[in-house]
Scaffold this motif. Structure first.
Motif, PDB file in Angstrom:
ATOM      1  N   CYS A   1      -8.267   4.959   3.038  1.00 28.64           N
ATOM      2  CA  CYS A   1      -7.888   5.531   1.751  1.00 28.64           C
ATOM      3  C   CYS A   1      -8.708   6.791   1.464  1.00 28.64           C
ATOM      4  O   CYS A   1      -9.933   6.773   1.552  1.00 28.64           O
ATOM      5  CB  CYS A   1      -8.093   4.518   0.629  1.00 28.64           C
ATOM      6  SG  CYS A   1      -6.571   4.074  -0.193  1.00 28.64           S
TER       7      CYS A   1
ATOM      8  N   THR B   1       0.830  -1.211   0.000  1.00 30.34           N
ATOM      9  CA  THR B   1       0.000   0.000   0.000  1.00 30.34           C
ATOM     10  C   THR B   1       0.858   1.253   0.000  1.00 30.34           C
ATOM     11  O   THR B   1       0.677   2.149   0.834  1.00 30.34           O
ATOM     12  CB  THR B   1      -0.944   0.009   1.220  1.00 30.34           C
ATOM     13  OG1 THR B   1      -0.156  -0.133   2.425  1.00 30.34           O
ATOM     14  CG2 THR B   1      -1.941  -1.135   1.157  1.00 30.34           C
TER      15      THR B   1
ATOM     16  N   SER C   1      -6.306   2.942   9.506  1.00 29.45           N
ATOM     17  CA  SER C   1      -5.829   3.088   8.139  1.00 29.45           C
ATOM     18  C   SER C   1      -7.020   3.265   7.220  1.00 29.45           C
ATOM     19  O   SER C   1      -8.044   2.596   7.392  1.00 29.45           O
ATOM     20  CB  SER C   1      -5.026   1.851   7.727  1.00 29.45           C
ATOM     21  OG  SER C   1      -4.564   1.969   6.404  1.00 29.45           O
TER      22      SER C   1
ATOM     23  N   ASN D   1      -3.504   6.674   0.719  1.00 28.66           N
ATOM     24  CA  ASN D   1      -3.645   5.754   1.843  1.00 28.66           C
ATOM     25  C   ASN D   1      -2.907   6.316   3.041  1.00 28.66           C
ATOM     26  O   ASN D   1      -1.696   6.536   2.993  1.00 28.66           O
ATOM     27  CB  ASN D   1      -3.104   4.362   1.490  1.00 28.66           C
ATOM     28  CG  ASN D   1      -3.402   3.350   2.590  1.00 28.66           C
ATOM     29  OD1 ASN D   1      -2.568   3.066   3.441  1.00 28.66           O
ATOM     30  ND2 ASN D   1      -4.613   2.829   2.574  1.00 28.66           N
TER      31      ASN D   1
END
Length: 373
Positions: A228, A136, A226, A363
């Motif tokens: 996006c 990522t 986490s 991200n």
């Protein structure tokens, strides 16, 4: 369930660390690249290479350095063969082994096997068949840490190894050079005169465990978040709104308030847009931002490996009575965008530390550590 950073090893431009020990000499935090390379026909491009080994993109260099670091982590951890058999492996990287790929007349496009490195390590050290790769962008290995904690919390795993690795390769260097993102001088994180990032390579290896380490002080891993940001295909919103959201979730899940955070280990790439976005997020989330620690001026931007590498470096600093602070911070202090931690302070004095990582493609990830004595 309590999860701890039991052991750590790193190999970067700053040297080789074995937890709070080093391989014959102390880590050296110097805020300039240790080699220069020729990229796209331009010479003198700075790069933070792993200390004590020559720069190349050979398979032998990649696999030898990876094997050595994990051997040291296992030795440091004290895990026996039966425990290793039940230890999962999570690996985070941006470029993986792409530098070792050779052109083939039989293929129009060369693609790496994404789990080649993790599978090699799993087989080499007889680990659990559970091995995953995180790809990522710059949040790869910090996402691996967040996921590793969940594995320990929610499954039968007592130990999880997290590896963050990035190795010199021409494709990455040429790509960032073509985007005009590389600094010609220094990596000036959170400075008004910043000129861009400088790439680096390295390996960070962490053992997360439900077993509290005997050494003191040590870190307990609290919670992370986490997510996006879909505002752009390539970057997070410059107003910092998404970074703020991720930080807020990490702190909230850790049962803390913003005022409890004593130190922020920033992402701090020194690119114009990235530092602006992170700055806006920090200013918006904290009524008065705590001091920041920036490690990329000493090791470069190690892309997907930076989460594990920088956590391992923070682990190595736990028994130090000084903090690495770039020289530029004390020159023209009015150009510093945020308050940096004092070089005379000790990282062990900060109880709650927020780790920030912001990746290409939007991200973003954040994680909270608690220092325990």
């Amino acid at each position: 369930m309590a999860v701890y950073l039991h052991s750590s090893v790193s190999h970067t431009a700053s040297g080789i660390s074995y937890g709070t020990k080093s391989s014959g000499r102390a880590l050296s935090f110097i805020d300039k690249p240790n080699v220069t390379l020729t990229v796209n026909g331009q010479s003198g491009i700075g790069f933070y290479a792993m200390d004590q080994i020559a720069v190349d993109s050979s398979e032998s260099r990649l696999f030898t350095s990876l094997t050595t670091v994990l051997e040291e982590l296992i030795s440091l951890s004290g895990l026996d063969a039966n425990e290793l058999k039940h230890t999962a492996l999570l690996l985070g990287s941006t470029s993986l082994d792409i530098g070792t790929l050779q052109p083939s007349a039989n293929k129009s496009l060369g693609l790496p096997q994404i789990d080649r490195l993790s599978h090699y390590l799993q087989q080499r050290f007889a680990l659990s068949p559970m091995h995953l790769v995180f790809n990522t962008a710059c949040t790869a290995s910090i996402n691996a840490v967040i996921y590793a904690k969940k594995l320990i919390d929610l499954t039968g795993f007592k130990h999880v190894i997290v590896i963050g690795c990035e190795f010199y390769n021409q494709l990455t260097m040429a790509g960032f050079h073509s985007l005009d993102l590389l600094s010609n001088e220094k990596l000036l994180a959170f400075h008004q005169q910043r000129q861009g990032l400088i790439l680096g390579e390295g390996i960070g290896a962490l053992l997360l465990s439900e077993q509290k380490p005997e050494r003191k002080p040590h870190y307990r891993i609290l919670e992370g978040d986490s997510s996006c940001d879909t505002s752009s295909l390539t970057m997070t919103a410059e107003d910092g709104s998404h970074i703020k959201q991720v930080m807020a979730q990490a702190v909230k899940k850790s049962a803390l308030q913003p005022s409890d955070i004593n130190l922020v280990k920033v992402h701090g790439t020194a690119t114009y847009n990235n530092d602006i976005a992170e700055f806006n997020g920090l200013i918006s989330y904290f009524s008065c931002p705590p001091p920041i620690l920036a490690l990329k001026p000493f090791i470069g931007h190690t892309l997907g490996a930076c989460g594990a590498i920088e956590m391992a470096l923070m682990d190595s600093l736990l028994n130090a009575d000084v903090m690495p602070v770039p020289d530029y911070v004390t020159v023209n202090t009015q150009d510093n965008m945020l308050p940096f931690v004092a070089p005379t302070s000790a990282i062990s004095d900060f109880q709650y530390i927020l780790l920030n990582h912001c990746g290409f493609g939007g991200n973003n990830a954040a994680l909270v550590l608690e220092t325990q004595h």
